[in-house]
Design an enzyme around this catalytic site. Structure first.
Site, PDB file in Angstrom:
ATOM      1  N   ASN A  91       0.839  -1.196   0.000  1.00  0.00           N
ATOM      2  CA  ASN A  91       0.000   0.000   0.000  1.00  0.00           C
ATOM      3  C   ASN A  91       0.874   1.245   0.000  1.00  0.00           C
ATOM      4  OD1 ASN A  91      -2.526  -1.416   0.248  1.00  0.00           O
ATOM      5  ND2 ASN A  91      -1.961  -1.856   2.368  1.00  0.00           N
ATOM      6  N   HIS A 104       6.736  -1.546   2.977  1.00  0.00           N
ATOM      7  CA  HIS A 104       6.567  -2.943   3.357  1.00  0.00           C
ATOM      8  C   HIS A 104       5.691  -3.650   2.333  1.00  0.00           C
ATOM      9  CE1 HIS A 104       3.433  -0.567   5.331  1.00  0.00           C
ATOM     10  NE2 HIS A 104       2.628  -1.609   5.186  1.00  0.00           N
TER      11      HIS A 104
HETATM   12  P1  AMP Z   1      -0.372  -0.907   5.745  1.00  0.00           P
HETATM   13  O1  AMP Z   1      -1.806  -0.532   5.833  1.00  0.00           O
HETATM   14  O2  AMP Z   1      -0.022  -1.538   4.427  1.00  0.00           O
HETATM   15  O3  AMP Z   1       0.540   0.224   6.126  1.00  0.00           O
HETATM   16  O4  AMP Z   1      -0.184  -2.084   6.796  1.00  0.00           O
HETATM   17  C1  AMP Z   1       0.485  -1.951   8.014  1.00  0.00           C
HETATM   18  C2  AMP Z   1       0.451  -3.288   8.685  1.00  0.00           C
HETATM   19  O5  AMP Z   1       1.348  -3.275   9.781  1.00  0.00           O
HETATM   20  C3  AMP Z   1      -0.920  -3.712   9.237  1.00  0.00           C
HETATM   21  O6  AMP Z   1      -1.332  -4.925   8.615  1.00  0.00           O
HETATM   22  C4  AMP Z   1      -0.672  -3.884  10.745  1.00  0.00           C
HETATM   23  O7  AMP Z   1      -1.386  -4.956  11.293  1.00  0.00           O
HETATM   24  C5  AMP Z   1       0.824  -4.114  10.783  1.00  0.00           C
HETATM   25  N1  AMP Z   1       1.491  -3.762  12.034  1.00  0.00           N
HETATM   26  C6  AMP Z   1       1.365  -2.603  12.730  1.00  0.00           C
HETATM   27  N2  AMP Z   1       2.163  -2.629  13.817  1.00  0.00           N
HETATM   28  C7  AMP Z   1       2.794  -3.830  13.809  1.00  0.00           C
HETATM   29  C8  AMP Z   1       3.750  -4.454  14.659  1.00  0.00           C
HETATM   30  N3  AMP Z   1       4.210  -3.862  15.779  1.00  0.00           N
HETATM   31  N4  AMP Z   1       4.186  -5.699  14.338  1.00  0.00           N
HETATM   32  C9  AMP Z   1       3.714  -6.322  13.232  1.00  0.00           C
HETATM   33  N5  AMP Z   1       2.817  -5.781  12.387  1.00  0.00           N
HETATM   34  C10 AMP Z   1       2.371  -4.547  12.666  1.00  0.00           C
END
Ligand code: AMP
Length: 118
Positions: A91, A104
């Site tokens: 995203n 990511h």
């Molecule tokens: P996005 O919307 O593509 O930015 O996705 C961010 C992702 O990061 C989401 O799926 C969250 O569940 C994940 N996320 C947020 N904080 C953490 C964390 N501390 N460890 C692992 N995943 C995380």
């Protein structure tokens, strides 16, 4: 694009908060998503400070770009989801609802993911 050094993935990279690590090399770290949307839901991130795919694809070195993409394929093989299929999503920005401003890639698999990207 200004990189926020206090975003949560930057803190994970600095070992300030824990993660469930599944892969690491010189350029890449991968760990389980904390709110998994599928039996396999791994986040693959570069160790370099890139805000999103737009930043990474323009400014990362070829070594970093190759390493990240190779890592995605290797993790998928390690997780045993190549035969059954998987989804790779990244995203960028507001319309994609990017939450964490460190580039990511989501690797999702392990069951039928449905016909949309949600
Ligand atoms: P996005 O919307 O593509 O930015 O996705 C961010 C992702 O990061 C989401 O799926 C969250 O569940 C994940 N996320 C947020 N904080 C953490 C964390 N501390 N460890 C692992 N995943 C995380």
């Amino acid at each position: 694009m200004t990189y926020d050094q206090n975003n949560i993935f930057a803190k994970i990279l600095r070992d300030e908060i824990p993660c469930a690590k599944v892969f690491e090399n010189d350029h890449v770290l991968a760990f389980n998503d904390i709110a998994e949307k599928a039996p396999v839901h791994v986040l693959i991130i570069p160790k370099g400070a890139y805000v999103s795919f737009a930043d990474f694809s323009q400014n990362a070195s070829e070594d970093e770009i190759v390493a990240l993409n190779r890592a995605i394929g290797e993790i998928a093989r390690d997780k045993g989801i190549v035969e059954t299929g998987y989804r790779v999503i990244s995203n960028h920005g507001i319309n994609a609802r990017q939450e964490v401003p460190h580039y990511h890639v989501h690797l999702l698999g392990g069951n039928d993911l449905g016909g949309c990207f949600n």
